[in-house]
Each structure stands twice: as C-alpha cells, then as structure tokens.
Design an enzyme around this catalytic site. Sequence first.
Site, short mmCIF file in Angstrom:
data_model
loop_
_atom_site.label_atom_id
_atom_site.label_comp_id
_atom_site.label_asym_id
_atom_site.label_seq_id
_atom_site.Cartn_x
_atom_site.Cartn_y
_atom_site.Cartn_z
N TYR A 77 1.04 -0.92 -0.20
CA TYR A 77 -0.11 -0.04 -0.19
C TYR A 77 1.21 1.27 0.07
O TYR A 77 1.63 0.80 1.20
CB TYR A 77 -0.47 0.24 0.74
CG TYR A 77 -1.93 0.90 1.47
CD1 TYR A 77 -2.76 1.17 0.38
CD2 TYR A 77 -1.64 1.69 2.64
CE1 TYR A 77 -3.93 2.45 0.54
CE2 TYR A 77 -3.07 2.86 2.71
CZ TYR A 77 -3.93 3.24 1.95
OH TYR A 77 -4.97 3.80 1.94
N TYR A 134 -11.80 -4.20 7.25
CA TYR A 134 -11.20 -4.25 7.66
C TYR A 134 -10.79 -3.31 8.67
O TYR A 134 -10.75 -2.91 9.88
CB TYR A 134 -9.96 -3.43 6.82
CG TYR A 134 -8.79 -3.76 7.53
CD1 TYR A 134 -7.53 -3.82 7.75
CD2 TYR A 134 -7.99 -2.15 8.14
CE1 TYR A 134 -6.19 -3.61 8.16
CE2 TYR A 134 -7.48 -1.40 8.41
CZ TYR A 134 -6.21 -3.22 8.31
OH TYR A 134 -4.77 -2.00 9.04
N HIS A 135 -10.87 -2.03 8.30
CA HIS A 135 -11.50 -0.82 9.18
C HIS A 135 -12.61 -0.97 10.92
O HIS A 135 -12.54 -0.12 11.11
CB HIS A 135 -11.44 -0.05 8.87
CG HIS A 135 -11.32 0.49 7.33
ND1 HIS A 135 -10.96 0.22 6.44
CD2 HIS A 135 -9.84 1.47 7.29
CE1 HIS A 135 -10.34 0.63 5.38
NE2 HIS A 135 -9.23 1.18 6.02
N LYS A 167 -11.62 16.81 16.11
CA LYS A 167 -10.68 16.56 15.45
C LYS A 167 -10.02 17.37 14.11
O LYS A 167 -10.90 17.03 13.92
CB LYS A 167 -10.70 15.01 14.90
CG LYS A 167 -10.67 13.76 16.02
CD LYS A 167 -10.82 12.54 15.60
CE LYS A 167 -9.92 11.94 14.11
NZ LYS A 167 -8.39 11.68 14.94
N ASP A 196 -8.73 13.82 8.75
CA ASP A 196 -7.93 12.43 9.96
C ASP A 196 -9.64 11.94 10.34
O ASP A 196 -9.63 12.04 11.46
CB ASP A 196 -6.87 12.67 10.38
CG ASP A 196 -6.67 11.10 11.22
OD1 ASP A 196 -6.66 9.73 10.81
OD2 ASP A 196 -6.71 11.49 13.14
N HIS A 200 -9.72 9.29 11.26
CA HIS A 200 -9.55 7.97 12.17
C HIS A 200 -10.24 8.39 13.80
O HIS A 200 -9.09 9.10 14.38
CB HIS A 200 -7.98 6.83 12.76
CG HIS A 200 -7.42 6.44 10.68
ND1 HIS A 200 -7.23 7.20 10.01
CD2 HIS A 200 -8.08 5.14 10.61
CE1 HIS A 200 -6.99 6.17 8.91
NE2 HIS A 200 -7.42 5.03 9.75
#
Length: 675
Positions: free
Chosen positions: A15, A169-170, A543, A547, A549
Amino acid sequence: MTERQKDRPWLMRTYAGHSTAEASNELYRRNLAKGQTGLSVAFDLPTQTGYDPDHILARGEVGRVGVPVSHLGDMRRLFQDIPLEQMNTSMTINATAMWLLALYQVVAEEQGADITKLQGTTQNDIVKEYLSRGTHVFPPGPSLRLTTDMIAYTVSHIPKWNPINICSYHLQEAGATPVQEIAYAMSTAIAVLDAVRDSGQVPAERMGDVVARISFFVNAGVRFVEEMCKMRAFGRIWDKITRERYGIENPKQRRFRYGVQVNSLGLTEAQPENNVQRIVLEMLAVTLSKDARARAVQLPAWNEALGLPRPWDQQWSLRIQQVLAHESDLLEYEDIFEGSHVIEAKVTQLVEDSLKEIDRIQEMGGAMAAVESGYLKSQLVSSHAERRGRIESGQEKIVGVNIFETTEPNPLTADLDTAIQTVDPAVEAKVVEAIGRWRDTRYQPPFNHPRPCKALERLKEAAKGTGNLMEATLECARAGVTTGEWAGALREVFGEFRAPTGVSSAPIAVPVEEGSALAEVRAKVDATARDLGVGKLRFLVGKPGLDGHSNGAEQIAVRARDAGFEVVYQGIRLTPEQIVDAALAEDVHAVGLSILSGSHAQLVPDVLERLRVAGATDIPVIAGGIIPNGDAEDLRAAGVAAVFTPKDFDITGIIGRIVDEIRKANKLDPLEVPA
C-alpha cells in the site's frame, strides 16, 4: 508418487503513495521491479474527502497519508510508463471512488488500452467510512446510489474490475469482534446487492456477474487460529446468502473473494521490532488454509506505529510474503485444516452467531438504517472500550506494552528521525501552486480540455435525476475538472453528512469500583470542579483537519465521561477555528486534539494561537496521535500541555493527567491522591 503441482501464490501488494504523483510513480515502478505483483494506491485525505489541495480543510494534509490526485493531469503522471492494461490496481478510495475510477479509465484510454481488460479494485465501501474511517462525504442514500451506478457501469463496460471492496478491515480496527466484523460486512454487501437489484440497471440474469465482482477487504489480527476460522465462516455465509437471497446457481460466482491488509492497529510503538513477528502470524491466518486463502495480501511495515515507512521497510514486508510463497512448502498441499474438529466447531459457532446478528440488522431495516440510527457505531465503540479495558487491566497481554516491558536499546530506532520517512513540508506549497496553474491553463495547449463548467452542470443535472452518474463523471474527467469541483457539485445536490459518533450511547466500559484507578481520577475530577466552583469539568475533544480515524478520540471521550467530565465531542473534520469557537462557546476547561495523519505540526499550533488571541490561555491543550519525539518537543515548546502517543495505553492515567493540567492552568495546588 507424482509430485503435486504448486498452487499459484496470491497477489502481493504494498500500500503506497505519498507527496506527489511524480514521487509515487517512481515508488510504484521501483516496487514492481522488486517483484511486487499488483499496485495498491494510497490517496491523501483531501483526495479521499473531495477537496482540492488549496481548500482550508486540506491544510497540513496534502500528500501526507497518500498521493494527491486533483485532476486528470495528476492521474496521467501517477501512472506514467506503467501499462494499465497489464496492471492489477487496487485503489483505496470510497466517497470519491467514482471520480478516481473515471480518471483511471480516461488515462488508460489515452494509453491506448482496451478498457474491457482493465483489472483492479475500487474500495468504494461507504458504510465503514461512517463507522470507523471517517472519509465519507454524502449522506447514506446518495452514497449508495454512487456505488450502485458504478457497479452497473463496470459490469457492462469494465467487466474484470471489482467496483466495490466491502471492507471489514477498518471495523476490526474500530473494535469489532470477529462476529461483528462478519455480520456488519455481510449486511453492507446485502444493502449494496439489494440496491443494484432494485435499481433496474442490471437485468436479473446478470446478477451472477455482479456477485462475482464483489470482493472483500479483511483484517487479520494476531489471534491467527480464530482469524483463519473467521475467513472460513465468511466464505460459508457468503455462499449461503448469494445462493438463497439472490438465487446465484454458479458456485464460481458465489466464491468469497477477498484481499487482506493485516492488522496495523495491533502494531506497537513500544519495542516495534516485535511487530515483525506479529505481521508474520497475521499473514499465516489468511494464507495457511487453501480453502480460505486470500486472493491478495498487503502487509504493513514494522514501523507504522512510529510514522511513514521508508521504501526499505516496505521491501521487508514484501520479502516476508515472498519467503512464505517461494521458500516454504505451503503451496504444495491441499487444505491442511480439512477434517479438524476443533476448526470445524469454531467455524460453526462463528457462522451461527454472525447469522443472528445479520438478522438483527435486517430487522432494523438493513445496514444503512443501522448506520443512521447509530446502532452499529455505538456497538463498535463499546466493543473497543471493552478491549481497551482488558489491555489496561492486563487481562489481554501485549508483549513490550503491558508485559515484558524491559528492553535492550533498539538499533533500528537509535536515530528515530531516520527510522521513518517524513514528507517535506514544502510539498504542500508545491501542490497548491500546481492546482492553481492547472485551473488557469487546462483549456489551453498542450491540454486543450473543453471548459469544465458545462461538464459540471451536466453532472448536477444528472444528480438531480435518477440516471447513472458515471457518464457525466467521465465527461468531467475529460474536461479537466478537479476533485474538489466534482465533489463540490455533488455536495450542492446531495448535501453533506456527519455520522453519529457513538460516544454518548456507549455503555460504561470500565466500572468505577471503590479503590480503582478510575474511582481515584473521578474523585480528582469532582474535587477540581468544586475548587473551580462549577458543577462539572468540561472537556472538548476535537479532530482538526481531515483525519477520520476517530477510534482513539472516542475512547478518550468515553473514559472522560465515565470519570465525571462533561464531554463535548463533535466528531471529525473540523477547522482550528471551529474547535476554538466551540471551546469558547461551551466554556470548556481543557481541549484535547487527536490527529493521526501527520498534520499536527500545522494544526495544533494554529489552535493554540487562536486561543491566545481570544484571551483563553487558561485552557490547556492536550495533543494525541502518531507524533514523533521531535514533533512532540516542538508542540510542548509551542505551549501544548501534554502529548500522548499510542504507547500511552493507560487511558485512565491520561484522564488523570488532563485533570492535573487543568489544575496547573488554573493555578490550583496539585491534588495528592494516593496511587
């Protein structure tokens, strides 16, 4: 005895992408020369969220976690001298997936490629963006329409392309248990397939072709027996759903096709050399079992918890795969777990529990309804909080973090500044200047694009109607439209969406038992509120930047709430100005900023400066994220009260430190609370 022919290895990817299209092109060509067999493109956050590099929200984010692709010229440069007809390209892109696929197709056409031969994947799973990754743009309805239109278009025009890569995945990174990971991913797949079937764009007899092009992107954690069983369970459930719900008779079309990135969340900043064996174990979960083997594997690098891996670190991860595929005898055998009653029992249990959860979500109206109600998000926040609680109590052991913490000096990180790759801050200015130049000259030689206004008007008209949006998007790509212009036109029609945070509805994860660490912190919070003459201490968690996450920020917010704070958490994607306005309006006692994308160096000092100008210097600012030591020193010098990174896993301790900083900022005596 005749020797059995070896199976073909899986696709091996790294990646990659950063800084600029030129730098990333060089990296791709170097990786292909080293034996990598597929490309996996990382896009920067402005590209993922539909902003041009000169947008206010893009500040500090350009070229950091991936490559900026703002228009057709960038895409041309990204794949220069790489024949797309021969490539298998995975593009990790969601909200703006249709746009990036259009750019990719136009570049392939310019290269003279037959687009029916193009192979690869656009991630394009918006549900997990609402739940964990945070790069969504539009509300669920229009987002599902973009996905549906892309699937219908690719089945007819780019038949070897995987138009969606449903991503569990996340979800694991956001705290999902194996059952939640399977159930939420399958519920997303059902929502997508139902939408395609009901759109009328694909004839019933071609639904098998649609199902055959749906791929999945899965996480493999370190509990590798459970993870391997999870993959077998995934395959069984997919076979059942596609056969029973969609009537797909051909077993080849029902095959569960998945790629893997093994778990980056489990990589530790403490003793990072241990990450190598974690990565190997996680890779075994998705390669050992022939019947549940991944089609493509990409491995993180050992130093991802420290910062951006260098080409050498990525090469090491590629070599891990190559040793397993070419030196070991793994590919010489049929499935080595066939007939194991232990594996069979575990798989059966996972299938049963996952089907129950899928049914529960269907009763709520499906995945989209469960996103909008906040059910899925609050379940994940709660699972994650429970896991954090197990790590803090030592019940879940992590070598080098909460057990076997003593270590010899690490030669790999002796010079931390050279142990990771840093993005030159001058890159952003260069990219911002280039987008301005592109806008001024796109309809002049040598580009000679038609003026973009007509293409954008056509896109808006199409969005207001019900027709497929792909043709209008291709017209925009050919007209030299920018990423921000394409997304901006659709924002005008569809509006934007702020996903539920799941924080207020998450149950208490760590009980406040007498004598416990949390009880002591709670006593400090109450005492400080009394000393300041307020009912409750107020803490803003924000945040800044792009981003998305948000897992760490959510866990801090939930624990601060459980410790007695009134928490103001507004979710992701805020400008420093919005954060400071909220801090002043809510009259908070501390501000916590969370950034994992590397934009802390620009955005945190901006918040400090705005608080200073507003005369609010008594509000301590706490920073958290992937922040290298040198940057942490700079932030403290700029006035940040404390900096926390992933190695600080004791969340209750962090909340205690925040109370200390509030007392210090308000010139109160330190509280002597027994440890």
